[in-house]
Design a protein around this motif. Structure first.
Motif, PDB file in Angstrom:
ATOM      1  N   GLY A   1      11.810  34.027  47.374  1.00 33.08           N
ATOM      2  CA  GLY A   1      12.348  33.023  48.278  1.00 33.08           C
ATOM      3  C   GLY A   1      12.184  31.610  47.795  1.00 33.08           C
ATOM      4  O   GLY A   1      12.067  30.680  48.603  1.00 33.08           O
ATOM      5  N   GLY A   2      12.188  31.417  46.479  1.00 33.84           N
ATOM      6  CA  GLY A   2      12.064  30.080  45.929  1.00 33.84           C
ATOM      7  C   GLY A   2      13.410  29.424  45.719  1.00 33.84           C
ATOM      8  O   GLY A   2      14.459  29.920  46.155  1.00 33.84           O
ATOM      9  N   THR A   3      13.399  28.276  45.045  1.00 32.93           N
ATOM     10  CA  THR A   3      14.609  27.502  44.788  1.00 32.93           C
ATOM     11  C   THR A   3      14.892  27.513  43.295  1.00 32.93           C
ATOM     12  O   THR A   3      13.995  27.246  42.489  1.00 32.93           O
ATOM     13  CB  THR A   3      14.441  26.043  45.269  1.00 32.93           C
ATOM     14  N   HIS A   4      16.135  27.824  42.934  1.00 35.60           N
ATOM     15  CA  HIS A   4      16.542  27.820  41.536  1.00 35.60           C
ATOM     16  C   HIS A   4      17.613  26.749  41.354  1.00 35.60           C
ATOM     17  O   HIS A   4      18.696  26.841  41.926  1.00 35.60           O
ATOM     18  CB  HIS A   4      17.083  29.185  41.125  1.00 35.60           C
ATOM     19  N   LEU A   5      17.282  25.726  40.573  1.00 35.12           N
ATOM     20  CA  LEU A   5      18.182  24.605  40.333  1.00 35.12           C
ATOM     21  C   LEU A   5      18.633  24.668  38.876  1.00 35.12           C
ATOM     22  O   LEU A   5      17.837  24.414  37.965  1.00 35.12           O
ATOM     23  CB  LEU A   5      17.472  23.287  40.628  1.00 35.12           C
ATOM     24  N   ALA A   6      19.887  25.040  38.644  1.00 36.51           N
ATOM     25  CA  ALA A   6      20.400  25.233  37.287  1.00 36.51           C
ATOM     26  C   ALA A   6      21.079  23.965  36.810  1.00 36.51           C
ATOM     27  O   ALA A   6      22.245  23.698  37.142  1.00 36.51           O
ATOM     28  CB  ALA A   6      21.367  26.407  37.251  1.00 36.51           C
ATOM     29  N   LEU A   7      20.364  23.146  36.043  1.00 39.63           N
ATOM     30  CA  LEU A   7      20.948  21.921  35.503  1.00 39.63           C
ATOM     31  C   LEU A   7      22.008  22.282  34.468  1.00 39.63           C
ATOM     32  O   LEU A   7      21.827  23.199  33.668  1.00 39.63           O
ATOM     33  CB  LEU A   7      19.873  21.054  34.866  1.00 39.63           C
ATOM     34  N   GLY A   8      23.083  21.538  34.486  1.00 39.83           N
ATOM     35  CA  GLY A   8      24.203  21.820  33.596  1.00 39.83           C
ATOM     36  C   GLY A   8      25.261  22.672  34.239  1.00 39.83           C
ATOM     37  O   GLY A   8      26.392  22.741  33.726  1.00 39.83           O
ATOM     38  N   ALA A   9      24.940  23.327  35.345  1.00 40.80           N
ATOM     39  CA  ALA A   9      25.952  24.102  36.069  1.00 40.80           C
ATOM     40  C   ALA A   9      26.873  23.146  36.820  1.00 40.80           C
ATOM     41  O   ALA A   9      26.486  22.017  37.157  1.00 40.80           O
ATOM     42  CB  ALA A   9      25.278  25.069  37.029  1.00 40.80           C
ATOM     43  N   PRO A  10      28.112  23.541  37.097  1.00 44.44           N
ATOM     44  CA  PRO A  10      29.040  22.646  37.804  1.00 44.44           C
ATOM     45  C   PRO A  10      28.488  22.217  39.166  1.00 44.44           C
ATOM     46  O   PRO A  10      27.992  23.027  39.944  1.00 44.44           O
ATOM     47  CB  PRO A  10      30.300  23.508  37.967  1.00 44.44           C
ATOM     48  N   GLY A  11      28.561  20.911  39.440  1.00 42.34           N
ATOM     49  CA  GLY A  11      28.151  20.370  40.728  1.00 42.34           C
ATOM     50  C   GLY A  11      26.666  20.129  40.875  1.00 42.34           C
ATOM     51  O   GLY A  11      26.221  19.726  41.960  1.00 42.34           O
ATOM     52  N   VAL A  12      25.844  20.347  39.838  1.00 46.47           N
ATOM     53  CA  VAL A  12      24.398  20.114  39.902  1.00 46.47           C
ATOM     54  C   VAL A  12      24.097  18.830  39.133  1.00 46.47           C
ATOM     55  O   VAL A  12      24.357  18.741  37.929  1.00 46.47           O
ATOM     56  CB  VAL A  12      23.608  21.296  39.317  1.00 46.47           C
TER      57      VAL A  12
ATOM     58  N   ARG B   1      29.119  14.494  30.733  1.00 45.56           N
ATOM     59  CA  ARG B   1      28.925  13.638  31.894  1.00 45.56           C
ATOM     60  C   ARG B   1      28.529  14.422  33.156  1.00 45.56           C
ATOM     61  O   ARG B   1      28.129  13.827  34.157  1.00 45.56           O
ATOM     62  CB  ARG B   1      30.195  12.852  32.187  1.00 45.56           C
ATOM     63  N   GLY B   2      28.639  15.749  33.142  1.00 49.73           N
ATOM     64  CA  GLY B   2      28.459  16.525  34.368  1.00 49.73           C
ATOM     65  C   GLY B   2      27.106  16.324  35.029  1.00 49.73           C
ATOM     66  O   GLY B   2      27.014  16.288  36.266  1.00 49.73           O
ATOM     67  N   LEU B   3      26.042  16.173  34.239  1.00 47.54           N
ATOM     68  CA  LEU B   3      24.705  16.046  34.822  1.00 47.54           C
ATOM     69  C   LEU B   3      24.489  14.693  35.480  1.00 47.54           C
ATOM     70  O   LEU B   3      23.669  14.577  36.402  1.00 47.54           O
ATOM     71  CB  LEU B   3      23.647  16.277  33.723  1.00 47.54           C
ATOM     72  N   PHE B   4      25.215  13.656  35.033  1.00 42.19           N
ATOM     73  CA  PHE B   4      24.947  12.298  35.510  1.00 42.19           C
ATOM     74  C   PHE B   4      26.119  11.702  36.299  1.00 42.19           C
ATOM     75  O   PHE B   4      26.039  10.562  36.734  1.00 42.19           O
ATOM     76  CB  PHE B   4      24.645  11.373  34.317  1.00 42.19           C
ATOM     77  N   ASP B   5      27.171  12.462  36.459  1.00 44.66           N
ATOM     78  CA  ASP B   5      28.390  11.935  37.055  1.00 44.66           C
ATOM     79  C   ASP B   5      28.341  11.989  38.580  1.00 44.66           C
ATOM     80  O   ASP B   5      29.123  12.682  39.223  1.00 44.66           O
ATOM     81  CB  ASP B   5      29.603  12.729  36.531  1.00 44.66           C
TER      82      ASP B   5
ATOM     83  N   LEU C   1      17.381  25.243  32.537  1.00 44.21           N
ATOM     84  CA  LEU C   1      18.018  24.356  31.557  1.00 44.21           C
ATOM     85  C   LEU C   1      18.956  25.108  30.619  1.00 44.21           C
ATOM     86  O   LEU C   1      19.474  24.509  29.667  1.00 44.21           O
ATOM     87  CB  LEU C   1      16.945  23.640  30.720  1.00 44.21           C
ATOM     88  N   ARG C   2      19.187  26.378  30.878  1.00 41.92           N
ATOM     89  CA  ARG C   2      19.980  27.164  29.943  1.00 41.92           C
ATOM     90  C   ARG C   2      21.416  26.670  29.828  1.00 41.92           C
ATOM     91  O   ARG C   2      22.028  26.722  28.752  1.00 41.92           O
ATOM     92  CB  ARG C   2      19.963  28.629  30.369  1.00 41.92           C
ATOM     93  N   ALA C   3      21.974  26.179  30.937  1.00 44.58           N
ATOM     94  CA  ALA C   3      23.366  25.713  30.916  1.00 44.58           C
ATOM     95  C   ALA C   3      23.524  24.361  30.237  1.00 44.58           C
ATOM     96  O   ALA C   3      24.653  23.931  29.992  1.00 44.58           O
ATOM     97  CB  ALA C   3      23.910  25.650  32.344  1.00 44.58           C
ATOM     98  N   LEU C   4      22.425  23.668  29.948  1.00 49.00           N
ATOM     99  CA  LEU C   4      22.524  22.362  29.299  1.00 49.00           C
ATOM    100  C   LEU C   4      22.820  22.532  27.818  1.00 49.00           C
ATOM    101  O   LEU C   4      22.255  23.409  27.159  1.00 49.00           O
ATOM    102  CB  LEU C   4      21.220  21.584  29.454  1.00 49.00           C
ATOM    103  N   PRO C   5      23.680  21.714  27.260  1.00 49.95           N
ATOM    104  CA  PRO C   5      23.873  21.750  25.805  1.00 49.95           C
ATOM    105  C   PRO C   5      22.613  21.272  25.090  1.00 49.95           C
ATOM    106  O   PRO C   5      21.759  20.599  25.675  1.00 49.95           O
ATOM    107  CB  PRO C   5      25.055  20.792  25.579  1.00 49.95           C
ATOM    108  N   ASP C   6      22.509  21.610  23.814  1.00 51.32           N
ATOM    109  CA  ASP C   6      21.312  21.259  23.044  1.00 51.32           C
ATOM    110  C   ASP C   6      21.068  19.755  23.022  1.00 51.32           C
ATOM    111  O   ASP C   6      19.920  19.301  22.983  1.00 51.32           O
ATOM    112  CB  ASP C   6      21.439  21.784  21.611  1.00 51.32           C
ATOM    113  N   GLU C   7      22.159  18.979  23.047  1.00 51.61           N
ATOM    114  CA  GLU C   7      22.006  17.528  22.997  1.00 51.61           C
ATOM    115  C   GLU C   7      21.324  16.977  24.243  1.00 51.61           C
ATOM    116  O   GLU C   7      20.800  15.855  24.217  1.00 51.61           O
ATOM    117  CB  GLU C   7      23.369  16.858  22.836  1.00 51.61           C
ATOM    118  N   LEU C   8      21.313  17.736  25.336  1.00 54.45           N
ATOM    119  CA  LEU C   8      20.731  17.262  26.595  1.00 54.45           C
ATOM    120  C   LEU C   8      19.420  17.959  26.940  1.00 54.45           C
ATOM    121  O   LEU C   8      18.848  17.672  27.991  1.00 54.45           O
ATOM    122  CB  LEU C   8      21.732  17.472  27.742  1.00 54.45           C
ATOM    123  N   ARG C   9      18.949  18.870  26.091  1.00 56.39           N
ATOM    124  CA  ARG C   9      17.760  19.640  26.445  1.00 56.39           C
ATOM    125  C   ARG C   9      16.538  18.747  26.636  1.00 56.39           C
ATOM    126  O   ARG C   9      15.846  18.831  27.650  1.00 56.39           O
ATOM    127  CB  ARG C   9      17.472  20.685  25.363  1.00 56.39           C
TER     128      ARG C   9
END
Length: 616
Positions: A294-305, A407-411, A427-435
């Protein structure tokens, strides 16, 4: 009583009894291979041979024997003058034997060669005052309820002693002297001694244990975690990081050694203790665990996150330096995002002006009353940089993160405020340049929760694959500040990495190690082993154990205490935390975990596994 012979000696095999008044049971009955006393049968074994090399607490298997066994060790120091004279005579005999064998053309005896080398080494240490000699006697007294049971117990003890490379013999016809020798009277009536030096005596001392003392569960704020069985004894390893001088830990291992498995087991069992856990997860390995409990999973790099690096924490708005501190973090974040080579004085000054202009453009100034307004975005900072002749180069470098493919992470403003007893930042959805920048951004978001004075509670911050952040100087400095400041906010920082070079090769990495009271070391690569041994103060034996460790074998180092254990989970826990491709591919494993997790209340804390679910 048996009838004595005329010469005063008894016939072989006869029994001697010490009796009381007529009608009473004999107090002591002697047999050649045992004695009967107090309703018990006892037999004493004397140790006549020892292994060539031993490790610390090597007698622990005898002390942990499940039957009734008394282990008695008698130590008698030998005066230095007498010891030196004995060693000279012994070396003379050995050298004479070697020369006679060489003159006769016989091959060298390996035992004699080893004994001669040991004697020479010991003589040198004795002359330098580095060691002393002792006469050591080791005796084992076995107890049982009857004669047949005693014979079986003696066989088992002899087999156990042989597994330790000990040579043992029954003290035949001397059972009374042997039993008395094993009593706490300080009298060695058998005299079956062996000469040992200080190091051998210390390793053989029977009251030394390889177990770390179990934490006190009644201590205020206690939260001990059971990790698994001790590989050097029959005990278990349980550790309470919250009882140390600081709550930080380092987990260092090669790929495939089981470091993520151990970390997830630590996370899950910390949740049992009511501890809030935040995890920086580069490979989304913790997502099934978060979904089940019952925790929270926040996937950075996913659309809308999105996470806005320029947000002003609400709980710090009473701090008059809040805006200044936020701008300092913005400098660190942008330096990590853009990489090295853009931190010259002109660029830093242009960036500082652009940050002030971006905050001013949305109505935020040094006036605390303005800090409730929405924070600027990365695009606002890029616009301010483009208007500054000295910042146009930086504005061009920020284009991929404001208007380009990254731009998706900061837009936009932050989309979700992470909350709950377990928050996993994927952080799996983030490209290597943003890790690296994404990891730093997540740590900053976690720190806002940790440093919230309105919700003070124990929190564990796990940074998996920490080498991604340690490889960047700005990120390493931020991680070091977090490691130093976590304790006063009742938080622990757990770093997990497989790259020993990035951690040990920098001043910040070594400082992070110095600020971690708990170290978990799993299998190490041979090329990195010398650096790991020097950094963590390992012995040669501990280093060899890490080089040969199987997956899950872990050396726990906390202060001066060390313990080697195997991470062990229950079946339910194993289904949640394993990343073994074969186990993950089985639909039944994840299906069982999901079905169990579905019965958990969504906002509740996970229950501990029952005794029937536990493996250990």
């Amino acid at each position: 009583m048996s009838r004595p012979r005329r010469d005063g000696r008894r016939h072989r095999g006869q029994v001697s009894r010490l009796v009381g008044p007529v009608g009473f049971t004999p107090a002591l009955t002697l047999h050649p291979d045992r004695l009967e006393v107090g309703g018990l049968c006892a037999s004493t074994l004397l140790v006549a041979g020892y292994p060539h090399e031993v490790g610390t607490a090597w007698l622990e298997p005898l002390l942990a024997y499940p039957g009734r066994l008394d282990v008695a060790m008698h130590l008698q120091p030998t005066p230095p003058g007498v010891a030196a004279a004995r060693l000279r005579r012994q070396r003379g005999r050995l050298e004479s034997g070697r020369r006679l064998a060489a003159a006769a053309g016989r091959l060298e005896d390996p035992d004699v060669e080893a004994a001669a080398d040991d004697a020479a080494n010991l003589a040198g240490r004795l002359a330098r005052g580095e060691a002393r000699l002792f006469q050591v006697g080791l005796y084992l007294t076995v107890y049982a309820d009857d004669q047949d049971t005693l014979a079986d117990e003696v066989e088992r003890v002899i087999a156990l002693a042989h597994s330790l490379l000990l040579t043992v013999h029954p003290a035949r016809y001397r059972m009374l002297a042997g039993w008395t020798t094993s009593l706490p009277l300080g009298a060695d009536l058998l005299g079956a001694t062996r000469t040992m030096d200080t190091a051998a005596v210390a390793a053989s001392f029977p009251f030394t244990s390889p177990d770390i003392p179990l934490p006190d569960p009644h201590r205020d704020g206690a939260a001990p975690v059971v990790y698994g069985p001790n590989l050097s004894s029959t005990g278990i390893v349980a550790h309470d990081r919250w009882a140390n001088t600081n709550y930080n830990s380092i987990t260092l291992a090669t790929s495939g050694a089981g470091k993520s498995y151990l970390t997830k087991l630590d996370v899950l069992r910390s949740l049992y203790q009511g501890i809030d856990v935040h995890v920086v997860d580069p490979e989304d390995e913790y997502a099934p665990l978060a979904d089940t409990v019952g925790g929270t999973h926040l996937a950075l790099g996913a659309p809308g996150v999105r996470l806005n690096p320029f947000d002003l924490p609400a709980h710090s708005r009473n701090d008059p330096e809040l805006l200044t501190r936020r701008m300092l973090f913005a400098h660190t974040f942008l330096a990590t995002l853009l990489g090295t080579g853009h931190d010259d004085p002109t660029s830093r000054a242009a960036l500082d002006r652009a940050l002030l202009a971006a905050y001013a453009a949305v109505g935020i100034s040094q006036d605390p009353a303005s800090w409730t307004r929405p924070a600027p975005l990365l695009a606002d900072v890029a616009t301010a940089l483009a208007a500054d002749p000295d910042g146009q180069h930086l504005a061009g470098l920020l284009a991929p993160f404001t208007t380009g493919s990254h731009r998706g992470l900061f837009d936009g403003p932050t989309t979700q405020t992470p909350a709950g007893h377990l928050v996993v930042y994927g952080l799996r959805a983030l490209p290597d340049e943003l890790r690296a920048a994404g990891t730093l951004l997540v740590l900053d978001a976690i720190w806002r929760h940790v440093a919230d004075p309105t919700r003070r509670r124990r929190r564990l911050v796990v940074v998996d694959e920490a080498w991604l952040l340690m490889a960047h100087p700005a990120g390493a400095r931020f991680l070091l500040r977090l490691a130093k400041a976590a304790r006063k906010w009742w938080a622990g920082l757990a770093l997990v990495t497989q790259d020993a070079g990035d951690l040990l090769g920098s001043e910040q990495g070594r400082a992070v190690i110095g600020n971690a009271a708990t170290k978990f070391l799993l299998r190490q690569d041979a090329s990195a082993a010398p650096a790991v041994q020097a950094a963590f103060g390992l012995t040669d034996g501990e280093t060899a154990a890490l080089l040969a460790a199987r997956p899950g074998d872990t050396l726990l180092a906390t202060g001066p205490r060390r313990a080697l254990f195997r991470a062990q989970a229950s079946d339910h826990e194993h289904d949640l935390i394993t990343t073994d491709p074969v186990a993950v591919a089985r639909p039944s494993a994840r299906g069982r975990a999901a079905s169990r997790g579905a019965r958990q209340p969504p906002a509740g804390r996970p229950r501990p596994p029952s005794c029937l679910e536990q493996r250990s």
